[in-house]
Write a protein that holds these residues in place. Structure first.
Motif, PDB file in Angstrom:
ATOM      1  N   LEU A 175       0.830  -1.206   0.000  1.00 55.76           N
ATOM      2  CA  LEU A 175       0.000   0.000   0.000  1.00 55.76           C
ATOM      3  C   LEU A 175       0.865   1.258   0.000  1.00 55.76           C
ATOM      4  CD1 LEU A 175      -2.798  -1.000   2.542  1.00 55.76           C
ATOM      5  CD2 LEU A 175      -3.053  -0.687   0.076  1.00 55.76           C
ATOM      6  N   ALA A 176       1.910   1.258   0.831  1.00 54.02           N
ATOM      7  CA  ALA A 176       2.783   2.430   0.943  1.00 54.02           C
ATOM      8  C   ALA A 176       3.514   2.721  -0.358  1.00 54.02           C
ATOM      9  CB  ALA A 176       3.781   2.214   2.071  1.00 54.02           C
ATOM     10  N   ALA A 177       3.864   1.674  -1.092  1.00 54.28           N
ATOM     11  CA  ALA A 177       4.576   1.874  -2.349  1.00 54.28           C
ATOM     12  C   ALA A 177       3.623   2.107  -3.507  1.00 54.28           C
ATOM     13  CB  ALA A 177       5.450   0.655  -2.647  1.00 54.28           C
ATOM     14  N   GLY A 178       2.448   1.505  -3.434  1.00 53.75           N
ATOM     15  CA  GLY A 178       1.515   1.577  -4.553  1.00 53.75           C
ATOM     16  C   GLY A 178       0.915   2.944  -4.774  1.00 53.75           C
ATOM     17  N   LEU A 179       0.510   3.623  -3.690  1.00 57.22           N
ATOM     18  CA  LEU A 179      -0.155   4.922  -3.845  1.00 57.22           C
ATOM     19  C   LEU A 179       0.747   5.966  -4.481  1.00 57.22           C
ATOM     20  CD1 LEU A 179      -2.612   6.652  -3.470  1.00 57.22           C
ATOM     21  CD2 LEU A 179      -1.887   7.104  -1.107  1.00 57.22           C
ATOM     22  N   PRO A 180       1.971   6.227  -3.956  1.00 58.59           N
ATOM     23  CA  PRO A 180       2.831   7.222  -4.607  1.00 58.59           C
ATOM     24  C   PRO A 180       3.221   6.828  -6.029  1.00 58.59           C
ATOM     25  CG  PRO A 180       4.021   6.053  -2.873  1.00 58.59           C
ATOM     26  CD  PRO A 180       2.594   5.683  -2.725  1.00 58.59           C
ATOM     27  N   LEU A 181       3.371   5.509  -6.268  1.00 54.86           N
ATOM     28  CA  LEU A 181       3.716   5.066  -7.614  1.00 54.86           C
ATOM     29  C   LEU A 181       2.579   5.357  -8.584  1.00 54.86           C
ATOM     30  CD1 LEU A 181       5.929   3.634  -9.229  1.00 54.86           C
ATOM     31  CD2 LEU A 181       4.800   1.458  -8.721  1.00 54.86           C
ATOM     32  N   LEU A 182       1.352   5.111  -8.138  1.00 54.02           N
ATOM     33  CA  LEU A 182       0.198   5.389  -8.988  1.00 54.02           C
ATOM     34  C   LEU A 182       0.083   6.881  -9.284  1.00 54.02           C
ATOM     35  CD1 LEU A 182      -3.295   3.789  -8.727  1.00 54.02           C
ATOM     36  CD2 LEU A 182      -3.108   6.256  -8.918  1.00 54.02           C
ATOM     37  N   LEU A 183       0.262   7.727  -8.254  1.00 50.23           N
ATOM     38  CA  LEU A 183       0.168   9.170  -8.443  1.00 50.23           C
ATOM     39  C   LEU A 183       1.287   9.683  -9.346  1.00 50.23           C
ATOM     40  CD1 LEU A 183      -0.736  10.243  -4.793  1.00 50.23           C
ATOM     41  CD2 LEU A 183      -2.273  10.058  -6.774  1.00 50.23           C
ATOM     42  N   TRP A 184       2.498   9.155  -9.137  1.00 51.81           N
ATOM     43  CA  TRP A 184       3.636   9.564  -9.968  1.00 51.81           C
ATOM     44  C   TRP A 184       3.392   9.194 -11.428  1.00 51.81           C
ATOM     45  CZ3 TRP A 184       7.512   6.953 -12.761  1.00 51.81           C
ATOM     46  CH2 TRP A 184       8.623   7.731 -13.113  1.00 51.81           C
ATOM     47  N   GLY A 185       2.857   7.983 -11.646  1.00 55.29           N
ATOM     48  CA  GLY A 185       2.564   7.561 -13.019  1.00 55.29           C
ATOM     49  C   GLY A 185       1.482   8.409 -13.652  1.00 55.29           C
ATOM     50  N   ALA A 186       0.487   8.819 -12.834  1.00 57.64           N
ATOM     51  CA  ALA A 186      -0.594   9.650 -13.370  1.00 57.64           C
ATOM     52  C   ALA A 186      -0.069  11.013 -13.793  1.00 57.64           C
ATOM     53  CB  ALA A 186      -1.690   9.801 -12.316  1.00 57.64           C
ATOM     54  N   ARG A 187       0.829  11.577 -12.985  1.00 60.30           N
ATOM     55  CA  ARG A 187       1.384  12.889 -13.332  1.00 60.30           C
ATOM     56  C   ARG A 187       2.207  12.830 -14.621  1.00 60.30           C
ATOM     57  NH1 ARG A 187       2.368  13.372  -7.675  1.00 60.30           N
ATOM     58  NH2 ARG A 187       4.554  12.786  -8.020  1.00 60.30           N
ATOM     59  N   ARG A 188       2.891  11.717 -14.802  1.00 57.03           N
ATOM     60  CA  ARG A 188       3.734  11.578 -15.997  1.00 57.03           C
ATOM     61  C   ARG A 188       2.962  10.933 -17.153  1.00 57.03           C
ATOM     62  NH1 ARG A 188       9.273  11.968 -15.072  1.00 57.03           N
ATOM     63  NH2 ARG A 188       9.656  10.627 -16.882  1.00 57.03           N
ATOM     64  N   ARG A 189       1.681  10.657 -16.901  1.00 52.49           N
ATOM     65  CA  ARG A 189       0.827  10.041 -17.921  1.00 52.49           C
ATOM     66  C   ARG A 189       1.452   8.751 -18.461  1.00 52.49           C
ATOM     67  NH1 ARG A 189      -1.363  15.260 -21.456  1.00 52.49           N
ATOM     68  NH2 ARG A 189      -2.326  16.346 -19.677  1.00 52.49           N
ATOM     69  N   SER A 190       1.951   7.964 -17.539  1.00 49.60           N
ATOM     70  CA  SER A 190       2.577   6.679 -17.886  1.00 49.60           C
ATOM     71  C   SER A 190       1.643   5.545 -17.481  1.00 49.60           C
ATOM     72  CB  SER A 190       3.930   6.520 -17.176  1.00 49.60           C
ATOM     73  OG  SER A 190       4.439   5.213 -17.363  1.00 49.60           O
ATOM     74  N   GLY A 191       1.027   4.930 -18.462  1.00 46.46           N
ATOM     75  CA  GLY A 191       0.082   3.846 -18.176  1.00 46.46           C
ATOM     76  C   GLY A 191       0.721   2.676 -17.465  1.00 46.46           C
TER      77      GLY A 191
END
Length: 280
Positions: free
Chosen positions: A235-251
């Motif tokens: 959970l701790a790794a997944g949330l920031p990774l998801l947000l970071w990917g969304a900002r960079r528009r990386s599917g």
């Protein structure tokens, strides 16, 4: 033999505690007892096979005993790391079926008078899959495939069991090839430490399977402090990774973050659900 002597035994190369969870999933009432240090025996309480009678109804519609118990052995072996051996006999024949993992089951058949009608190669495969001595044990097994006017089908199966005693198999007295299903059941019922295994519905079956997984080597990673720590880390790794990917528009990074979040959430939900179930 006669029609009333139809019977079967199911031997598992594992202790009763290991066999119990999978035995529940056979959906049959059975008696489970220890048969040596490394073996267990399952004795059917019912007779879900065709006994060869002339009557009509469910008995006539049922399958032959070898097909029924062979299916049980295969089901047990596919879901485990240990082999399962089905011994069976009826008015006309006797034999065995050995199942080990996903490999094709191997078996052998004798007529009532002991005439062998199986393939010699089956005995060699039998020895290999059980880890028997390639010289002494194979020689003893091959003797069972040769004509012998003094050995009927029951004697052939007893000879097979005699070879397996070298692996630690010790069947309780009275559980012997040729006995009727009723006799086998009555003998098994009075054994020390015997327990009844029966189908209790899918809910209990799933619980039994989960218990088996949790008691295995991967159990600490499924439930407990270690499993909770892994779920929290996901959970701790997944949330920031998801947000970071969304900002960079990386599917790809979004998907990776979502997977970690889902796995972490499922891990914690499973822990909570199992704790609630244990409290009931």
């Amino acid at each position: 033999m006669n029609a009333t002597s139809t019977g079967a035994l199911l031997l598992c190369r594992a202790d009763p505690e290991t066999v119990r969870p999978l035995a529940h999933l056979l959906r049959e009432q059975m008696l489970l007892a220890r048969a040596g240090e490394e073996w267990s025996v399952l004795v059917p309480e019912g007779k879900p096979w065709r006994s060869g009678g002339e009557g009509r109804g469910t008995e006539q519609e049922a399958e032959p005993v070898e097909r029924v118990v062979g299916g049980w052995a295969t089901a047990l072996a596919v879901g485990s790391t240990w082999p399962a051996l089905a011994l069976w006999w009826d008015a006309d024949r006797a034999g065995f079926t050995l199942a080990a993992g996903f490999r094709r089951p191997v078996g052998y058949i004798w007529l009532t008078d002991g005439t062998p009608v199986g393939e010699d190669e089956a005995m060699r495969t039998f020895a290999v899959r059980l880890g028997l001595d390639p010289v002494l044990d194979v020689q003893a097994l091959e003797e069972l495939t040769r004509p012998d006017p003094d050995a009927d089908a029951d004697a052939r199966l007893r000879g097979l069991l005699a070879v397996l005693t070298r692996t630690g198999l010790t069947l309780p007295a009275g559980l012997s090839p040729g006995e009727s299903a009723d006799r086998l059941r009555s003998v098994a019922a009075v054994q020390r430490g015997v327990e009844r295994v029966e189908w209790a519905g899918w809910r209990d079956a799933v619980r039994v399977e989960l218990d088996a997984v949790e008691s295995s080597r991967i159990g600490p990673w499924v439930r407990g402090p270690r499993a909770r720590a892994v779920a929290a880390a996901q959970l701790a790794a997944g949330l920031p990774l998801l947000l970071w990917g969304a900002r960079r528009r990386s599917g790809g990074w979004v998907a990776a973050g979502a997977v970690l979040l889902a796995q972490g959430a499922l891990g914690l939900a499973y822990e909570r659900a199992r704790a609630s179930a244990d409290a009931l």
